[in-house]
Design a protein around this motif. Structure first.
Motif, PDB file in Angstrom:
ATOM      1  N   THR A 250       0.814  -1.224   0.000  1.00 14.20           N
ATOM      2  CA  THR A 250       0.000   0.000   0.000  1.00 14.20           C
ATOM      3  C   THR A 250       0.848   1.275   0.000  1.00 14.20           C
ATOM      4  OG1 THR A 250      -1.815  -1.154   1.106  1.00 14.20           O
ATOM      5  CG2 THR A 250      -1.842   1.248   1.184  1.00 14.20           C
ATOM      6  N   PRO A 251       1.891   1.373   0.841  1.00 15.02           N
ATOM      7  CA  PRO A 251       2.739   2.574   0.782  1.00 15.02           C
ATOM      8  C   PRO A 251       3.417   2.758  -0.580  1.00 15.02           C
ATOM      9  CG  PRO A 251       3.128   1.400   2.819  1.00 15.02           C
ATOM     10  CD  PRO A 251       2.287   0.504   1.973  1.00 15.02           C
ATOM     11  N   ILE A 252       3.828   1.637  -1.215  1.00 15.82           N
ATOM     12  CA  ILE A 252       4.444   1.721  -2.540  1.00 15.82           C
ATOM     13  C   ILE A 252       3.432   2.260  -3.553  1.00 15.82           C
ATOM     14  CG2 ILE A 252       5.413   0.359  -4.453  1.00 15.82           C
ATOM     15  CD1 ILE A 252       6.571  -1.553  -2.381  1.00 15.82           C
ATOM     16  N   PHE A 253       2.218   1.734  -3.488  1.00 11.07           N
ATOM     17  CA  PHE A 253       1.179   2.151  -4.433  1.00 11.07           C
ATOM     18  C   PHE A 253       0.803   3.619  -4.226  1.00 11.07           C
ATOM     19  CE2 PHE A 253      -3.344   2.751  -5.420  1.00 11.07           C
ATOM     20  CZ  PHE A 253      -3.336   2.412  -6.780  1.00 11.07           C
ATOM     21  N   LEU A 258       0.908   9.306  -5.976  1.00 10.71           N
ATOM     22  CA  LEU A 258       1.109  10.727  -5.697  1.00 10.71           C
ATOM     23  C   LEU A 258       2.146  11.344  -6.631  1.00 10.71           C
ATOM     24  CD1 LEU A 258       1.028  10.734  -1.778  1.00 10.71           C
ATOM     25  CD2 LEU A 258      -0.688  11.697  -3.319  1.00 10.71           C
ATOM     26  N   VAL A 259       3.241  10.600  -6.852  1.00  9.07           N
ATOM     27  CA  VAL A 259       4.273  11.076  -7.782  1.00  9.07           C
ATOM     28  C   VAL A 259       3.697  11.175  -9.190  1.00  9.07           C
ATOM     29  CG1 VAL A 259       6.479  10.500  -8.878  1.00  9.07           C
ATOM     30  CG2 VAL A 259       6.199  10.227  -6.410  1.00  9.07           C
ATOM     31  N   GLY A 260       2.894  10.159  -9.568  1.00  9.47           N
ATOM     32  CA  GLY A 260       2.287  10.147 -10.900  1.00  9.47           C
ATOM     33  C   GLY A 260       1.347  11.332 -11.109  1.00  9.47           C
ATOM     34  N   ILE A 261       0.502  11.600 -10.110  1.00  8.19           N
ATOM     35  CA  ILE A 261      -0.432  12.729 -10.206  1.00  8.19           C
ATOM     36  C   ILE A 261       0.325  14.056 -10.309  1.00  8.19           C
ATOM     37  CG2 ILE A 261      -2.187  14.030  -8.932  1.00  8.19           C
ATOM     38  CD1 ILE A 261      -3.100  11.307  -7.773  1.00  8.19           C
ATOM     39  N   PHE A 262       1.383  14.178  -9.527  1.00  5.02           N
ATOM     40  CA  PHE A 262       2.202  15.400  -9.555  1.00  5.02           C
ATOM     41  C   PHE A 262       2.826  15.616 -10.935  1.00  5.02           C
ATOM     42  CE2 PHE A 262       6.461  17.232  -9.200  1.00  5.02           C
ATOM     43  CZ  PHE A 262       6.135  18.511  -8.747  1.00  5.02           C
ATOM     44  N   LEU A 263       3.356  14.532 -11.534  1.00  5.43           N
ATOM     45  CA  LEU A 263       4.002  14.644 -12.841  1.00  5.43           C
ATOM     46  C   LEU A 263       2.983  14.964 -13.943  1.00  5.43           C
ATOM     47  CD1 LEU A 263       6.573  11.704 -12.639  1.00  5.43           C
ATOM     48  CD2 LEU A 263       7.051  14.155 -12.499  1.00  5.43           C
ATOM     49  N   ILE A 288       2.194   1.417 -14.679  1.00  7.98           N
ATOM     50  CA  ILE A 288       1.661   0.055 -14.516  1.00  7.98           C
ATOM     51  C   ILE A 288       2.790  -0.927 -14.221  1.00  7.98           C
ATOM     52  CG2 ILE A 288       0.524  -1.859 -15.722  1.00  7.98           C
ATOM     53  CD1 ILE A 288      -1.154   0.266 -17.193  1.00  7.98           C
ATOM     54  N   VAL A 289       3.902  -0.777 -14.960  1.00  7.31           N
ATOM     55  CA  VAL A 289       5.067  -1.647 -14.732  1.00  7.31           C
ATOM     56  C   VAL A 289       5.603  -1.463 -13.317  1.00  7.31           C
ATOM     57  CG1 VAL A 289       7.478  -2.059 -15.383  1.00  7.31           C
ATOM     58  CG2 VAL A 289       5.733  -1.805 -17.159  1.00  7.31           C
ATOM     59  N   LEU A 290       5.629  -0.205 -12.857  1.00  5.99           N
ATOM     60  CA  LEU A 290       6.098   0.076 -11.499  1.00  5.99           C
ATOM     61  C   LEU A 290       5.219  -0.608 -10.455  1.00  5.99           C
ATOM     62  CD1 LEU A 290       8.035   1.658  -9.647  1.00  5.99           C
ATOM     63  CD2 LEU A 290       6.418   3.562  -9.736  1.00  5.99           C
ATOM     64  N   PHE A 296       5.411  -7.614  -7.180  1.00  3.07           N
ATOM     65  CA  PHE A 296       6.400  -8.695  -7.223  1.00  3.07           C
ATOM     66  C   PHE A 296       7.353  -8.598  -6.034  1.00  3.07           C
ATOM     67  CE2 PHE A 296      10.550 -10.368  -8.585  1.00  3.07           C
ATOM     68  CZ  PHE A 296      10.189 -11.680  -8.850  1.00  3.07           C
ATOM     69  N   PHE A 297       7.787  -7.366  -5.722  1.00  2.00           N
ATOM     70  CA  PHE A 297       8.687  -7.156  -4.581  1.00  2.00           C
ATOM     71  C   PHE A 297       8.016  -7.585  -3.281  1.00  2.00           C
ATOM     72  CE2 PHE A 297       9.763  -4.234  -1.072  1.00  2.00           C
ATOM     73  CZ  PHE A 297      11.083  -4.622  -0.862  1.00  2.00           C
TER      74      PHE A 297
END
Length: 341
Positions: A250-253, A258-263, A288-290, A296-297
């Motif tokens: 959840t923290p990764i997502f 948040l980074v995606g929305i900012f960019l 999506i890959v991230l 996976f991690f």
């Protein structure tokens, strides 16, 4: 003696890891001897006190060997090198033969007389594992260490769903449970994590005591050592799949989102879509890959934790005999007033 063994209804072993106890050990053993006499009146036979010398840095070993002349039930174990408190405690447990095992520290913080209270709680409620917890924190004289100890336990409790806030090095454990867990210990494990793995929440308990740390106020642990303890505690804990994904993925997502929305917002403000057509499709695919890599991690870490736990070859269950609990409790309760004599 043999007569005492015949009359007893249960037996007790005490395990004390020794590293720097020369100033405390004689007073501690005198207090243990007083407790032994009180317990014998309730037909609880303290058959051995095992001092595990974890490569002491002071004169503890010589003092303990001298005290063996006074306390015939005192046993001494020497380890080949310094292993740390959990492994040293486990070595003592492995050498014990008691129906119950109590682990205490060397520094007089844990008054042996409170073993009576631990036994009363264990036998009254048929608990297999009972901790003595300090009302003021495990290291009340060291704000630095106490703060990080509480923080670590709170985080581990939140992540695992187990109430690790009750844990301390002053514990009473049923003998076969303790020895089963001690057999599976390695340098990457915490004894309490294995004890939690082998018991249900209904068979664990605690009592609150006024434990006083008689050492100096300065913590012997540096920040990086406390951090190392936390991570060792974390990856040796049993964590359910749902909680694992909740607290790791959840923290990764969320951070990625948040980074995606900012960019995306920045790109729109600067009209990047005009100078670089198709950037949104590429960015979406990378996002999506991230997320897939994050999944996976998280899955890989969970699989590692499962493999690490199973590699210990720990039995999935134990046979526990609680048939004498009521008799032990009644005998202790009958003679409880002698504790203050």
């Amino acid at each position: 003696n043999s007569q005492g063994m015949e009359e007893s209804i249960t037996s007790l072993s005490i395990v004390i890891p020794i590293f720097k106890g020369s100033h405390f050990i004689e007073k501690l053993l005198n207090r243990v001897d007083q407790t032994k006499n009180i317990l014998s009146k309730s037909k609880v036979n303290l058959i051995e006190v095992i001092c595990v010398c974890d490569e002491p840095i002071d004169d503890s070993l010589r003092i303990i060997k001298k005290l063996q002349l006074k306390f015939t039930y005192l046993r001494v174990i020497e380890l080949s090198s310094n292993t740390g408190q959990h492994l040293a405690t486990s070595a003592g447990i492995m050498s014990s033969i008691g129906d119950w095992i109590c682990t205490i520290d060397e520094d007089l913080q844990h008054d042996p007389i409170n073993i009576i209270d631990l036994l009363l709680t264990s036998t009254k409620f048929s608990k297999d594992l009972v901790y003595a917890r300090s009302k003021f924190g495990a290291h009340a004289n060291s704000f630095y260490r106490n703060f990080f100890s509480k923080l670590s336990k709170n985080l581990i409790s939140l992540i695992t769903g187990h109430n690790t806030k009750i844990t301390s090095s002053y514990r009473l454990i049923r003998g076969n449970l303790a020895r089963s867990c001690a057999t599976c210990m390695d340098k990457f494990q915490y004894l309490d994590n294995l004890l939690f793995y082998q018991t249900s929440k209904y068979r664990r308990g605690y009592i609150n005591l006024n434990l006083i740390d008689k050492r100096d106020n300065k913590s012997g642990y540096k920040f990086n050592e406390l951090l190392s303890h936390f991570f060792k505690n974390f990856y040796s804990s049993e964590i359910g799949v749902k909680r694992f994904f909740l607290f790791l993925f959840t923290p990764i997502f969320l951070s990625s989102s948040l980074v995606g929305i900012f960019l995306i917002k920045t790109a729109q403000d600067k009209s990047v879509y005009i100078s670089n057509p198709g950037w949104l499709s590429i960015f979406t695919m990378q996002f999506i890959v991230l997320i897939i890599l994050g999944l996976f991690f998280t899955y890989s870490v969970k699989v590692y934790s499962i493999i690490a736990l199973r590699s210990l070859a720990m039995a999935p269950y134990l046979l526990i005999d609680r048939s004498k609990d009521k008799l032990i409790y009644e005998n202790l309760k009958k003679n409880i007033d002698t504790k203050n004599n």
